[in-house]
Design a protein around this motif. Sequence first.
Motif, PDB file in Angstrom:
ATOM      1  N   ALA A  95       0.887  -1.188  -0.095  1.00 56.78           N
ATOM      2  CA  ALA A  95      -0.240   0.013   0.121  1.00 56.78           C
ATOM      3  C   ALA A  95       1.082   1.270  -0.162  1.00 56.78           C
ATOM      4  CB  ALA A  95      -0.853  -0.149   1.224  1.00 56.78           C
ATOM      5  N   GLY A  96       0.189   2.452  -0.352  1.00 58.40           N
ATOM      6  CA  GLY A  96       1.053   3.734  -0.376  1.00 58.40           C
ATOM      7  C   GLY A  96       0.130   4.541  -1.155  1.00 58.40           C
ATOM      8  N   ILE A  97       0.066   5.733  -0.927  1.00 56.83           N
ATOM      9  CA  ILE A  97      -0.720   6.897  -1.572  1.00 56.83           C
ATOM     10  C   ILE A  97       0.128   7.427  -2.839  1.00 56.83           C
ATOM     11  CG2 ILE A  97      -1.819   7.722   0.296  1.00 56.83           C
ATOM     12  CD1 ILE A  97       0.137  10.163   0.321  1.00 56.83           C
ATOM     13  N   ILE A  98      -0.517   7.447  -3.786  1.00 55.74           N
ATOM     14  CA  ILE A  98       0.036   7.787  -5.305  1.00 55.74           C
ATOM     15  C   ILE A  98       1.323   8.636  -5.032  1.00 55.74           C
ATOM     16  CG2 ILE A  98      -0.280   8.675  -7.427  1.00 55.74           C
ATOM     17  CD1 ILE A  98      -3.202   7.795  -7.169  1.00 55.74           C
ATOM     18  N   LYS A  99       1.390   9.675  -4.554  1.00 55.28           N
ATOM     19  CA  LYS A  99       2.433  10.472  -4.310  1.00 55.28           C
ATOM     20  C   LYS A  99       3.543   9.707  -3.767  1.00 55.28           C
ATOM     21  CE  LYS A  99       0.312  13.620  -1.977  1.00 55.28           C
ATOM     22  NZ  LYS A  99       0.268  14.978  -1.476  1.00 55.28           N
ATOM     23  N   ASP A 105       6.771  -1.053  -5.590  1.00 57.93           N
ATOM     24  CA  ASP A 105       5.615  -1.595  -4.858  1.00 57.93           C
ATOM     25  C   ASP A 105       4.556  -1.473  -5.845  1.00 57.93           C
ATOM     26  OD1 ASP A 105       7.013  -1.650  -2.729  1.00 57.93           O
ATOM     27  OD2 ASP A 105       6.202  -0.014  -1.473  1.00 57.93           O
ATOM     28  N   TRP A 106       4.417  -0.509  -6.717  1.00 62.04           N
ATOM     29  CA  TRP A 106       3.225  -0.701  -7.763  1.00 62.04           C
ATOM     30  C   TRP A 106       3.498  -1.696  -8.597  1.00 62.04           C
ATOM     31  CZ3 TRP A 106      -0.799   2.038  -9.886  1.00 62.04           C
ATOM     32  CH2 TRP A 106      -1.267   1.695 -10.940  1.00 62.04           C
ATOM     33  N   ASP A 111       1.922  -6.725 -10.667  1.00 62.45           N
ATOM     34  CA  ASP A 111       2.331  -8.044 -11.555  1.00 62.45           C
ATOM     35  C   ASP A 111       1.871  -9.041 -10.764  1.00 62.45           C
ATOM     36  OD1 ASP A 111       4.113  -6.575 -13.232  1.00 62.45           O
ATOM     37  OD2 ASP A 111       5.745  -7.180 -12.429  1.00 62.45           O
ATOM     38  N   LEU A 112       1.655  -9.177  -9.423  1.00 61.79           N
ATOM     39  CA  LEU A 112       1.091 -10.273  -8.982  1.00 61.79           C
ATOM     40  C   LEU A 112      -0.212 -10.276  -9.102  1.00 61.79           C
ATOM     41  CD1 LEU A 112       1.172 -12.486  -7.016  1.00 61.79           C
ATOM     42  CD2 LEU A 112       0.933 -11.087  -5.129  1.00 61.79           C
ATOM     43  N   CYS A 113      -1.029  -9.450  -9.099  1.00 67.59           N
ATOM     44  CA  CYS A 113      -2.820  -9.318  -8.903  1.00 67.59           C
ATOM     45  C   CYS A 113      -3.271  -9.454 -10.415  1.00 67.59           C
ATOM     46  CB  CYS A 113      -3.377  -8.056  -8.263  1.00 67.59           C
ATOM     47  SG  CYS A 113      -2.834  -8.140  -6.374  1.00 67.59           S
ATOM     48  N   LEU A 114      -2.572  -8.867 -11.585  1.00 65.30           N
ATOM     49  CA  LEU A 114      -3.115  -8.691 -12.809  1.00 65.30           C
ATOM     50  C   LEU A 114      -2.154  -9.656 -13.740  1.00 65.30           C
ATOM     51  CD1 LEU A 114      -5.043  -7.575 -14.717  1.00 65.30           C
ATOM     52  CD2 LEU A 114      -3.677  -5.316 -14.668  1.00 65.30           C
ATOM     53  N   LYS A 115      -1.013  -9.186 -13.825  1.00 63.53           N
ATOM     54  CA  LYS A 115      -0.290 -10.028 -14.822  1.00 63.53           C
ATOM     55  C   LYS A 115      -0.170 -11.305 -14.378  1.00 63.53           C
ATOM     56  CE  LYS A 115       4.580 -10.676 -16.236  1.00 63.53           C
ATOM     57  NZ  LYS A 115       6.119 -10.341 -15.992  1.00 63.53           N
ATOM     58  N   GLY A 116      -0.572 -12.004 -13.088  1.00 63.31           N
ATOM     59  CA  GLY A 116      -0.254 -13.298 -12.739  1.00 63.31           C
ATOM     60  C   GLY A 116      -1.760 -14.088 -12.995  1.00 63.31           C
ATOM     61  N   VAL A 117      -2.660 -13.299 -13.114  1.00 68.33           N
ATOM     62  CA  VAL A 117      -3.976 -13.801 -13.773  1.00 68.33           C
ATOM     63  C   VAL A 117      -3.781 -13.941 -15.033  1.00 68.33           C
ATOM     64  CG1 VAL A 117      -6.442 -13.296 -13.714  1.00 68.33           C
ATOM     65  CG2 VAL A 117      -5.250 -12.754 -11.532  1.00 68.33           C
ATOM     66  N   PHE A 118      -3.410 -13.090 -15.802  1.00 63.23           N
ATOM     67  CA  PHE A 118      -3.167 -12.973 -17.226  1.00 63.23           C
ATOM     68  C   PHE A 118      -2.465 -14.330 -17.488  1.00 63.23           C
ATOM     69  CE2 PHE A 118       0.201 -12.143 -20.558  1.00 63.23           C
ATOM     70  CZ  PHE A 118      -0.690 -12.497 -21.437  1.00 63.23           C
ATOM     71  N   ALA A 153      -2.756   0.991  -6.593  1.00 61.23           N
ATOM     72  CA  ALA A 153      -2.191  -0.323  -7.342  1.00 61.23           C
ATOM     73  C   ALA A 153      -3.152  -1.255  -7.219  1.00 61.23           C
ATOM     74  CB  ALA A 153      -0.873  -0.618  -6.823  1.00 61.23           C
ATOM     75  N   TYR A 154      -3.488  -1.689  -5.778  1.00 59.05           N
ATOM     76  CA  TYR A 154      -4.359  -2.988  -5.800  1.00 59.05           C
ATOM     77  C   TYR A 154      -5.755  -2.859  -6.644  1.00 59.05           C
ATOM     78  CZ  TYR A 154      -6.806  -6.598  -3.371  1.00 59.05           C
ATOM     79  OH  TYR A 154      -7.656  -7.679  -3.133  1.00 59.05           O
TER      80      TYR A 154
END
Length: 258
Positions: A95-99, A105-106, A111-118, A153-154
């Motif tokens: 986690a972290g605010i965009i700034k 971390d992004w 990569d884990l949550c989206l690329k991994g599913v792809f 990111a999440y």
Amino acid sequence: MFSNRFKDKVAIVTGAASGVGYAITNRLLQEGASVVGADLNQERLNALQSELGDRFLGVQTNVTQEDQIAELVEATVRKFGGLHIAFNVAGASKAGIIKNLSEADWDFTVDLCLKGVFLSMKHEALQMAKQGGGAIVNVASLNAHVPMYAGAAYSSAKAGVEMLTKNGALEMARDGIRVNAILPGLIETPLTAGLLASPDIQAAYLERIPMKRAAKPEEMTGPALFLASDDAGYVNGASLLVDGAWATSGYPDLSRWF
């Protein structure tokens, strides 16, 4: 207690070592399936091998590495002869605010949550298409619809998972493959233990959840397995919220903790 509706079916579950992945793995075995569980935690996979028996195979897998996903599917076919259903559960967040959010971390989260599913969908579908079809269930999140402070990111990755699910349904229907998603709300898992350990943060969450509690991982298994079952034979490209009506009330303000 459970039916035998997945007898003679072979499943892959990513993120199988704990939380929702473990709960889905256990329920599939109880309903007659053979399951290959993928996770980075080799020690836990070894323990599950002893706990769950001969219809379970643990394969250490980094879902962000395509060669490892390809090997996961190949190991599944070698062990059990095919692949009929898949549950893409693996995920985590930094986690972290965009700034302030670092590129590293992004990348870790997306990569884990989206690329991994792809990557998982790609290789699962390649095998299923050879066999004449199958069913894929992706675990997205309530955050596909509702933003979360310090969760850019999440939330972005999970929104991507929902759209990837719809695109998969569009493309893979001609191969006899259905692709659907569940969108959980707050669940009591190792990933949320830190949040729920704070009475103030827990209260902020529960204030927004009409059912006034977090879900148990086992409460995700019924919806997930329904989408993979013949009972959902005409359900394709769907997003099923499993959130205790949380989406009706919005996300708590977490800014005071960042």
